[in-house]
Design an enzyme around this catalytic site. Structure first.
Site, PDB file in Angstrom:
ATOM      1  N   ARG A 169       1.712  -5.920  -8.335  1.00 41.60           N
ATOM      2  CA  ARG A 169       0.307  -6.330  -8.687  1.00 41.60           C
ATOM      3  C   ARG A 169      -0.755  -5.273  -9.226  1.00 41.60           C
ATOM      4  O   ARG A 169      -0.395  -4.098  -9.134  1.00 41.60           O
ATOM      5  CB  ARG A 169      -0.181  -6.973  -7.631  1.00 41.60           C
ATOM      6  CG  ARG A 169       0.447  -8.185  -6.899  1.00 41.60           C
ATOM      7  CD  ARG A 169      -0.472  -8.910  -5.886  1.00 41.60           C
ATOM      8  NE  ARG A 169      -1.009  -8.021  -4.868  1.00 41.60           N
ATOM      9  CZ  ARG A 169      -1.955  -8.080  -3.976  1.00 41.60           C
ATOM     10  NH1 ARG A 169      -2.751  -9.033  -4.318  1.00 41.60           N
ATOM     11  NH2 ARG A 169      -2.476  -7.214  -3.108  1.00 41.60           N
TER      12      ARG A 169
ATOM     13  N   ASP B 175      -5.660  -0.112  -9.570  1.00 42.31           N
ATOM     14  CA  ASP B 175      -4.549   0.371  -9.131  1.00 42.31           C
ATOM     15  C   ASP B 175      -3.209  -0.229  -9.721  1.00 42.31           C
ATOM     16  O   ASP B 175      -3.372  -1.627  -9.134  1.00 42.31           O
ATOM     17  CB  ASP B 175      -4.572   0.218  -7.531  1.00 42.31           C
ATOM     18  CG  ASP B 175      -3.483   0.638  -6.993  1.00 42.31           C
ATOM     19  OD1 ASP B 175      -2.535   1.028  -7.357  1.00 42.31           O
ATOM     20  OD2 ASP B 175      -3.504   0.108  -5.575  1.00 42.31           O
TER      21      ASP B 175
ATOM     22  N   ASP C 211       0.127   7.085  -6.648  1.00 43.22           N
ATOM     23  CA  ASP C 211      -0.631   5.974  -5.564  1.00 43.22           C
ATOM     24  C   ASP C 211      -0.714   6.753  -4.289  1.00 43.22           C
ATOM     25  O   ASP C 211      -1.768   6.885  -3.455  1.00 43.22           O
ATOM     26  CB  ASP C 211       0.194   4.849  -5.555  1.00 43.22           C
ATOM     27  CG  ASP C 211       1.549   4.891  -5.082  1.00 43.22           C
ATOM     28  OD1 ASP C 211       2.160   6.185  -5.331  1.00 43.22           O
ATOM     29  OD2 ASP C 211       2.277   3.937  -4.979  1.00 43.22           O
ATOM     30  N   ARG C 212       0.347   7.481  -3.783  1.00 44.45           N
ATOM     31  CA  ARG C 212       0.356   8.238  -2.435  1.00 44.45           C
ATOM     32  C   ARG C 212      -0.758   9.399  -2.418  1.00 44.45           C
ATOM     33  O   ARG C 212      -1.199   9.446  -1.411  1.00 44.45           O
ATOM     34  CB  ARG C 212       1.813   8.605  -2.180  1.00 44.45           C
ATOM     35  CG  ARG C 212       2.799   7.667  -2.198  1.00 44.45           C
ATOM     36  CD  ARG C 212       4.210   8.283  -2.058  1.00 44.45           C
ATOM     37  NE  ARG C 212       4.228   9.082  -0.717  1.00 44.45           N
ATOM     38  CZ  ARG C 212       5.282   9.922  -0.681  1.00 44.45           C
ATOM     39  NH1 ARG C 212       6.164  10.119  -1.460  1.00 44.45           N
ATOM     40  NH2 ARG C 212       5.496  10.492   0.592  1.00 44.45           N
TER      41      ARG C 212
END
EC number: 2.7.1.33
Length: 275
Positions: free
Chosen positions: A14, A9, A123-124
């Site tokens: 990060r 991810d 990501d959502r």
């Protein structure tokens, strides 16, 4: 899984990763979200040594075993994508099967209600897939507290189906704190870790500038979450899931029930990799 699975991810700040051993089966306690990996970690991808560190860790995890299949989400752009590709080549050679996940109109029993599904942040989308995979038939408010704070809504549909309805995006807690320090002459700079006293206070206000900043930024974050949760709860039972790097800071400020998970995006990638 006949080979290990590597989940990555790539966020704005990060890179988080998780390693799932071949043959391991995810175990879920009833009604709870699992963490179905055996090794995990994170690097700050702006660190010059981050990709070398990542490659070394992954090479050691593989050992003499098979090359993993790799599933990746990326919201940080093409430069970091190229760096990750190079790290994977350094770790595994060119034999790894890499899936760069994109948002779509549907996955399994989850349908996207976004106006343009492919424009939804991956990501959502993937975090919603992970939550819905393990909590089908439930209406979910999915909060990810990172560089940005996102609130995403998945509603329960007949037959265990789910619909991604949309959500909210606001500056993350660290961005709020930094904006005040950067754009004012006399307000001090605070880190997310500096908000603990304000979160633990029984009063929603503070008698000093340091804690007033922390309390104000926490209240803005918590207020968005609580307002959305109340709106959903008027329609029926709603579970609030809290994830992301700033989740512990927000947890102390919330006045609604919630459950925390280490990384819902990785959980969604796991669901896709094992479908």
């Amino acid at each position: 899984m006949s080979a290990p699975v590597l989940l990555i991810d790539i966020g704005n700040t990060r890179l988080k990763w998780a390693w799932c051993n071949a043959g391991e089966v995810a175990v879920q306690e009833p009604g709870r979200l699992p963490t179905p990996w055996q090794h995990s970690g994170a690097v700050t991808h702006t660190d010059d040594s981050a990709m070398n560190t990542l490659a070394a860790v992954l090479r050691n995890l593989r050992g003499e075993g098979p090359v993993p299949s790799v599933w990746i989400t990326n919201v940080a752009g093409p430069v970091i994508a190229g760096q990750v590709d190079a790290a994977l080549n350094a770790a595994f050679g060119d034999g790894a099967s890499v899936q760069w996940v994109r948002s779509a109109a549907a996955h399994g029993s989850l349908v996207s209600g976004y106006r343009e599904p492919t424009q939804l942040g991956v990501d959502r989308w993937v975090g919603s897939i992970g939550a819905h995979r393990w909590l089908p038939g439930e209406t979910l408010l999915i909060v990810t507290a990172g560089t940005a704070t996102t609130l995403d809504i998945v509603t329960a549909q007949p037959g265990g189906q789910g619909r991604f309805e949309g959500g909210l995006i606001l500056p993350g807690l660290a961005l709020m704190l930094a904006a005040l320090a950067r754009n004012t002459a006399q307000l001090p700079a605070l880190d997310v870790e500096d908000t603990g006293t304000a979160a633990a206070s029984r009063l929603p206000w503070a008698d000093n500038t340091h804690d007033a900043i922390a309390a104000g930024c926490l209240a803005a974050q918590a207020g968005a979450i609580e307002r959305t949760w109340r709106t959903l709860s008027e329609r029926g039972p709603t579970r609030c899931l809290l994830s992301g790097g700033a989740r512990h800071a927000l947890a102390g400020a919330l006045a609604v029930p919630f459950e925390m998970h280490d990384n819902l995006v990785l959980l969604g990638l796991h669901a896709m990799a094992t479908a």
